[in-house]
Scaffold this motif. Structure first.
Motif, PDB file in Angstrom:
ATOM      1  N   PHE A   1       0.874  -1.042   0.040  1.00 24.46           N
ATOM      2  CA  PHE A   1       0.037  -0.006  -0.160  1.00 24.46           C
ATOM      3  C   PHE A   1       0.878   1.092   0.037  1.00 24.46           C
ATOM      4  O   PHE A   1       2.110   0.879   0.127  1.00 24.46           O
ATOM      5  CB  PHE A   1      -0.900   0.017   1.060  1.00 24.46           C
ATOM      6  CG  PHE A   1      -1.829  -1.152   1.288  1.00 24.46           C
ATOM      7  CD1 PHE A   1      -2.990  -1.538   0.348  1.00 24.46           C
ATOM      8  CD2 PHE A   1      -1.853  -2.322   2.251  1.00 24.46           C
ATOM      9  CE1 PHE A   1      -3.657  -2.328   0.473  1.00 24.46           C
ATOM     10  CE2 PHE A   1      -2.694  -3.176   2.402  1.00 24.46           C
ATOM     11  CZ  PHE A   1      -3.646  -3.201   1.448  1.00 24.46           C
ATOM     12  N   SER A   2       0.399   2.378  -0.023  1.00 25.80           N
ATOM     13  CA  SER A   2       1.088   3.372   0.160  1.00 25.80           C
ATOM     14  C   SER A   2       0.330   4.392   1.157  1.00 25.80           C
ATOM     15  O   SER A   2      -0.497   4.560   1.418  1.00 25.80           O
ATOM     16  CB  SER A   2       0.917   4.308  -1.318  1.00 25.80           C
ATOM     17  OG  SER A   2      -0.352   4.734  -1.751  1.00 25.80           O
ATOM     18  N   THR A   3       1.130   5.523   1.794  1.00 21.02           N
ATOM     19  CA  THR A   3       0.713   6.138   2.729  1.00 21.02           C
ATOM     20  C   THR A   3      -0.461   7.204   2.262  1.00 21.02           C
ATOM     21  O   THR A   3      -0.199   7.508   1.111  1.00 21.02           O
ATOM     22  CB  THR A   3       2.006   7.170   3.186  1.00 21.02           C
ATOM     23  OG1 THR A   3       3.007   6.314   3.649  1.00 21.02           O
ATOM     24  CG2 THR A   3       1.280   8.030   4.378  1.00 21.02           C
TER      25      THR A   3
ATOM     26  N   LYS B   1      -6.397   4.698   1.119  1.00 18.46           N
ATOM     27  CA  LYS B   1      -7.748   4.187   1.825  1.00 18.46           C
ATOM     28  C   LYS B   1      -7.828   2.654   1.584  1.00 18.46           C
ATOM     29  O   LYS B   1      -7.698   2.204   0.345  1.00 18.46           O
ATOM     30  CB  LYS B   1      -9.007   4.822   1.464  1.00 18.46           C
ATOM     31  CG  LYS B   1      -9.113   6.315   1.391  1.00 18.46           C
ATOM     32  CD  LYS B   1      -9.720   6.584   3.158  1.00 18.46           C
ATOM     33  CE  LYS B   1      -9.811   8.105   2.969  1.00 18.46           C
ATOM     34  NZ  LYS B   1     -10.031   8.462   4.439  1.00 18.46           N
ATOM     35  N   VAL B   2      -8.036   1.748   2.724  1.00 18.77           N
ATOM     36  CA  VAL B   2      -8.165   0.496   2.792  1.00 18.77           C
ATOM     37  C   VAL B   2      -9.385   0.063   3.672  1.00 18.77           C
ATOM     38  O   VAL B   2      -9.924   0.751   4.373  1.00 18.77           O
ATOM     39  CB  VAL B   2      -7.035  -0.016   3.413  1.00 18.77           C
ATOM     40  CG1 VAL B   2      -5.599  -0.022   2.499  1.00 18.77           C
ATOM     41  CG2 VAL B   2      -6.540   0.071   4.793  1.00 18.77           C
ATOM     42  N   VAL B   3      -9.960  -1.180   3.263  1.00 15.24           N
ATOM     43  CA  VAL B   3     -10.994  -1.619   3.920  1.00 15.24           C
ATOM     44  C   VAL B   3     -10.201  -2.977   4.889  1.00 15.24           C
ATOM     45  O   VAL B   3      -9.699  -3.714   4.096  1.00 15.24           O
ATOM     46  CB  VAL B   3     -12.102  -2.289   3.201  1.00 15.24           C
ATOM     47  CG1 VAL B   3     -13.161  -2.967   3.805  1.00 15.24           C
ATOM     48  CG2 VAL B   3     -12.602  -0.980   2.327  1.00 15.24           C
ATOM     49  N   CYS B   4     -10.760  -3.218   6.090  1.00 15.61           N
ATOM     50  CA  CYS B   4     -10.455  -4.056   6.859  1.00 15.61           C
ATOM     51  C   CYS B   4     -11.262  -5.427   6.317  1.00 15.61           C
ATOM     52  O   CYS B   4     -12.206  -5.585   6.188  1.00 15.61           O
ATOM     53  CB  CYS B   4     -10.634  -4.151   8.333  1.00 15.61           C
ATOM     54  SG  CYS B   4     -10.221  -5.531   9.201  1.00 15.61           S
ATOM     55  N   ILE B   5     -10.402  -6.661   5.983  1.00 17.95           N
ATOM     56  CA  ILE B   5     -11.063  -7.791   5.749  1.00 17.95           C
ATOM     57  C   ILE B   5     -10.855  -8.822   6.661  1.00 17.95           C
ATOM     58  O   ILE B   5     -11.479 -10.058   6.273  1.00 17.95           O
ATOM     59  CB  ILE B   5     -10.591  -8.360   4.156  1.00 17.95           C
ATOM     60  CG1 ILE B   5      -8.987  -8.248   4.115  1.00 17.95           C
ATOM     61  CG2 ILE B   5     -10.918  -7.238   3.000  1.00 17.95           C
ATOM     62  CD1 ILE B   5      -8.559  -8.860   2.916  1.00 17.95           C
ATOM     63  N   ASN B   6     -10.093  -8.726   7.804  1.00 18.07           N
ATOM     64  CA  ASN B   6      -9.722  -9.790   8.828  1.00 18.07           C
ATOM     65  C   ASN B   6      -9.618  -9.220   9.914  1.00 18.07           C
ATOM     66  O   ASN B   6      -8.543  -8.383  10.234  1.00 18.07           O
ATOM     67  CB  ASN B   6      -8.561 -10.618   8.218  1.00 18.07           C
ATOM     68  CG  ASN B   6      -8.427 -11.680   9.100  1.00 18.07           C
ATOM     69  OD1 ASN B   6      -8.790 -11.660  10.147  1.00 18.07           O
ATOM     70  ND2 ASN B   6      -7.307 -12.525   9.039  1.00 18.07           N
ATOM     71  N   ASP B   7     -10.703  -9.434  10.800  1.00 16.01           N
ATOM     72  CA  ASP B   7     -10.483  -8.814  12.131  1.00 16.01           C
ATOM     73  C   ASP B   7     -10.790  -9.884  13.215  1.00 16.01           C
ATOM     74  O   ASP B   7     -11.058  -9.835  14.580  1.00 16.01           O
ATOM     75  CB  ASP B   7     -11.658  -7.769  12.529  1.00 16.01           C
ATOM     76  CG  ASP B   7     -13.097  -8.277  12.443  1.00 16.01           C
ATOM     77  OD1 ASP B   7     -13.084  -9.498  11.982  1.00 16.01           O
ATOM     78  OD2 ASP B   7     -14.005  -7.480  12.594  1.00 16.01           O
TER      79      ASP B   7
ATOM     80  N   LYS C   1     -13.558  -5.465  10.712  1.00 16.10           N
ATOM     81  CA  LYS C   1     -13.910  -6.029   9.497  1.00 16.10           C
ATOM     82  C   LYS C   1     -15.093  -5.023   8.786  1.00 16.10           C
ATOM     83  O   LYS C   1     -16.023  -4.712   9.187  1.00 16.10           O
ATOM     84  CB  LYS C   1     -14.547  -7.456   9.341  1.00 16.10           C
ATOM     85  CG  LYS C   1     -14.542  -7.893   7.969  1.00 16.10           C
ATOM     86  CD  LYS C   1     -14.830  -9.560   8.047  1.00 16.10           C
ATOM     87  CE  LYS C   1     -14.971  -9.912   6.645  1.00 16.10           C
ATOM     88  NZ  LYS C   1     -15.423 -11.385   6.815  1.00 16.10           N
ATOM     89  N   GLY C   2     -14.888  -4.471   7.388  1.00 13.08           N
ATOM     90  CA  GLY C   2     -15.571  -3.662   6.545  1.00 13.08           C
ATOM     91  C   GLY C   2     -15.729  -2.181   6.938  1.00 13.08           C
ATOM     92  O   GLY C   2     -16.296  -1.613   6.262  1.00 13.08           O
ATOM     93  N   ARG C   3     -14.983  -1.934   7.822  1.00 11.27           N
ATOM     94  CA  ARG C   3     -14.529  -0.514   8.047  1.00 11.27           C
ATOM     95  C   ARG C   3     -13.296  -0.029   7.080  1.00 11.27           C
ATOM     96  O   ARG C   3     -12.519  -0.661   6.905  1.00 11.27           O
ATOM     97  CB  ARG C   3     -14.319  -0.125   9.489  1.00 11.27           C
ATOM     98  CG  ARG C   3     -15.582  -0.378  10.331  1.00 11.27           C
ATOM     99  CD  ARG C   3     -15.586   0.208  11.619  1.00 11.27           C
ATOM    100  NE  ARG C   3     -16.743   0.065  12.440  1.00 11.27           N
ATOM    101  CZ  ARG C   3     -16.604   0.301  13.913  1.00 11.27           C
ATOM    102  NH1 ARG C   3     -15.613   0.519  14.469  1.00 11.27           N
ATOM    103  NH2 ARG C   3     -17.682  -0.185  14.229  1.00 11.27           N
TER     104      ARG C   3
ATOM    105  N   PHE D   1      -5.888  -6.129   5.067  1.00 12.72           N
ATOM    106  CA  PHE D   1      -6.789  -5.010   4.497  1.00 12.72           C
ATOM    107  C   PHE D   1      -6.811  -5.138   2.956  1.00 12.72           C
ATOM    108  O   PHE D   1      -5.613  -5.792   2.305  1.00 12.72           O
ATOM    109  CB  PHE D   1      -5.720  -3.581   4.793  1.00 12.72           C
ATOM    110  CG  PHE D   1      -5.850  -3.390   6.305  1.00 12.72           C
ATOM    111  CD1 PHE D   1      -7.074  -2.986   6.867  1.00 12.72           C
ATOM    112  CD2 PHE D   1      -4.982  -3.822   6.980  1.00 12.72           C
ATOM    113  CE1 PHE D   1      -6.963  -2.624   8.247  1.00 12.72           C
ATOM    114  CE2 PHE D   1      -4.937  -3.592   8.383  1.00 12.72           C
ATOM    115  CZ  PHE D   1      -5.942  -2.890   9.115  1.00 12.72           C
ATOM    116  N   ALA D   2      -7.587  -4.621   2.373  1.00 16.98           N
ATOM    117  CA  ALA D   2      -7.796  -4.466   0.699  1.00 16.98           C
ATOM    118  C   ALA D   2      -7.800  -3.316   0.316  1.00 16.98           C
ATOM    119  O   ALA D   2      -8.455  -2.300   0.963  1.00 16.98           O
ATOM    120  CB  ALA D   2      -8.800  -5.689   0.371  1.00 16.98           C
TER     121      ALA D   2
END
Length: 129
Positions: free
Chosen positions: A12-14, A17-23, A39-41, A102-103
């Motif tokens: 990723f880069s600084t 925006k990413v989405v949590c896919i594993n919490d 997850k999902g945020r 994250f994705a």
């Protein structure tokens, strides 16, 4: 992430925006971290660093916990979450999260186009050249 990528982490880069896919976290994580992603945020990458994950611990006769092994990993820090320093590291480094949790945020292209049109339209006048 390419299928033939030998590394399990995402790059990723600084500011991205990413989405949590594993919490799902191991029980010991709740003792060290003060803030965990859900997850999902959506989150924003604050920093990227090399770190450790999947640590192995041992307890000596004095009931002291020692880090005995860990895997190399790419860790991310998130603008929305702050955590303490890693107590098992001689390097003063905030506890981060494995990048594979994250994705990238995939924004709706149509929504982005509408926002761009609104911004362009807001500064437009009726003059023609």
């Amino acid at each position: 992430m390419a299928a033939n990528n030998p590394f399990p982490f995402r790059m990723f880069s600084t500011g991205q925006k990413v989405v949590c896919i594993n919490d799902h976290f191991e029980p010991w994580v709740f003792d060290l971290y003060t803030a965990l992603p859900k997850k999902g945020r959506t989150y924003t990458i604050r920093a990227i660093s090399v770190g450790r994950s999947n640590p192995k611990f041992s307890v000596n006769d004095d009931a002291e916990i020692k880090l005995t092994d860990a895997e190399f990993d790419i860790l991310v820090l998130l603008k929305e979450l702050q955590n303490p320093e890693d107590p098992h590291s001689s390097v003063k480094q905030e506890l981060g999260f494995r990048s594979e949790r994250f994705a990238p945020l995939e924004e709706d292209e149509e929504e982005l186009e509408e926002e761009a049109e609104e911004l362009i339209g807001a500064g437009a006048s009726t003059k023609s050249w």
